[in-house]
Design a protein around this motif. Structure first.
Motif, short mmCIF file in Angstrom:
data_model
loop_
_atom_site.label_atom_id
_atom_site.label_comp_id
_atom_site.label_asym_id
_atom_site.label_seq_id
_atom_site.Cartn_x
_atom_site.Cartn_y
_atom_site.Cartn_z
N ARG A 46 -6.08 42.45 34.68
CA ARG A 46 -4.81 41.71 34.73
C ARG A 46 -4.21 41.77 36.14
N ALA A 47 -4.25 42.96 36.74
CA ALA A 47 -3.69 43.11 38.09
C ALA A 47 -4.45 42.27 39.10
N ARG A 48 -5.76 42.20 38.97
CA ARG A 48 -6.58 41.45 39.93
C ARG A 48 -6.33 39.94 39.85
N GLN A 49 -5.68 39.50 38.79
CA GLN A 49 -5.36 38.07 38.68
C GLN A 49 -4.21 37.69 39.62
N ARG A 50 -3.47 38.68 40.09
CA ARG A 50 -2.38 38.42 41.04
C ARG A 50 -2.96 38.37 42.45
N TRP A 51 -2.60 37.33 43.19
CA TRP A 51 -3.18 37.15 44.52
C TRP A 51 -2.85 38.31 45.44
N TRP A 52 -1.66 38.85 45.39
CA TRP A 52 -1.26 39.91 46.31
C TRP A 52 -2.01 41.21 46.02
N VAL A 53 -2.40 41.42 44.78
CA VAL A 53 -3.21 42.61 44.47
C VAL A 53 -4.61 42.43 45.04
N ARG A 54 -5.19 41.23 44.83
CA ARG A 54 -6.54 40.98 45.38
C ARG A 54 -6.54 41.14 46.89
N TRP A 55 -5.55 40.52 47.55
CA TRP A 55 -5.47 40.62 49.00
C TRP A 55 -5.23 42.05 49.45
#
Length: 183
Positions: A17-26
């Motif tokens: 779920r967290a990895r779906q947020r762009w800022w977490v991936r970046w």
């Protein structure tokens, strides 16, 4: 109470779920990139004299025929760049050293040492082509061995007392040079 595999499944689901947020991936990607950068930098400098070690002394001739000793540079921080005239990366970094010299003004010495050159004319040609405006000293194989320089460019940051504080190998931006000098 959850079993170990149930708790692990919950962690994996939360991470997905967290990895779906762009800022977490970046953010994760930037942290991993920074770790790779730090690991490569540490590997490149592993054979160089360590932090806190006294800098190997030298007395070298400039292109103008004057002599400069490392001892004579004491009292101010020293940024000491080792380069070779055939090194393309050294040419790219040369303007950063010029800018650092202007930025540092009288508060530090920015000096370079040419190594691994065929003749003095190759060094002169490099300084003309790259508009070098910082002092250039002519080093030799024994100096290269004393400082354990085996890649170009290699830059050392020395304390006013002549101790090695930091070193970096490879292209370094003006921001990177300034940050290391000011630490």
């Amino acid at each position: 109470m959850q079993s170990g595999s149930g708790a692990l499944a919950n962690v994996r689901a939360a991470w997905a779920r967290a990895r779906q947020r762009w800022w977490v991936r970046w953010g994760v990607d930037l942290v991993l990139l920074a770790l790779v950068f730090v690991a490569v930098a540490a590997w490149q400098t592993r054979h160089l004299p360590g932090s806190g070690a006294p800098a190997p002394d030298f007395t070298l001739r400039t292109l103008e025929g004057e002599t400069v000793s490392l001892q004579s540079l004491r009292g101010k921080p020293v940024v000491l760049a080792f380069w070779a005239p055939w090194c393309g990366v050294c040419g790219a970094e040369s303007s950063n050293l010029s800018q650092l010299r202007r930025l540092a003004g009288d508060s530090a010495h920015v000096v370079s040492v040419a190594l691994a050159y065929e003749d003095e004319e190759a060094v002169r040609r490099f300084t003309r082509e790259h508009a070098v405006d910082y002092p250039v000293l002519l080093g030799d194989d024994s100096l290269q061995q004393a400082w354990r320089v085996n890649m170009f460019p290699t830059v050392f940051f020395l304390s006013p007392e002549g101790r090695i504080e930091r070193s970096v190998v490879g292209y370094t931006t003006l921001a990177g040079l300034s940050w290391r000098w000011m630490l």
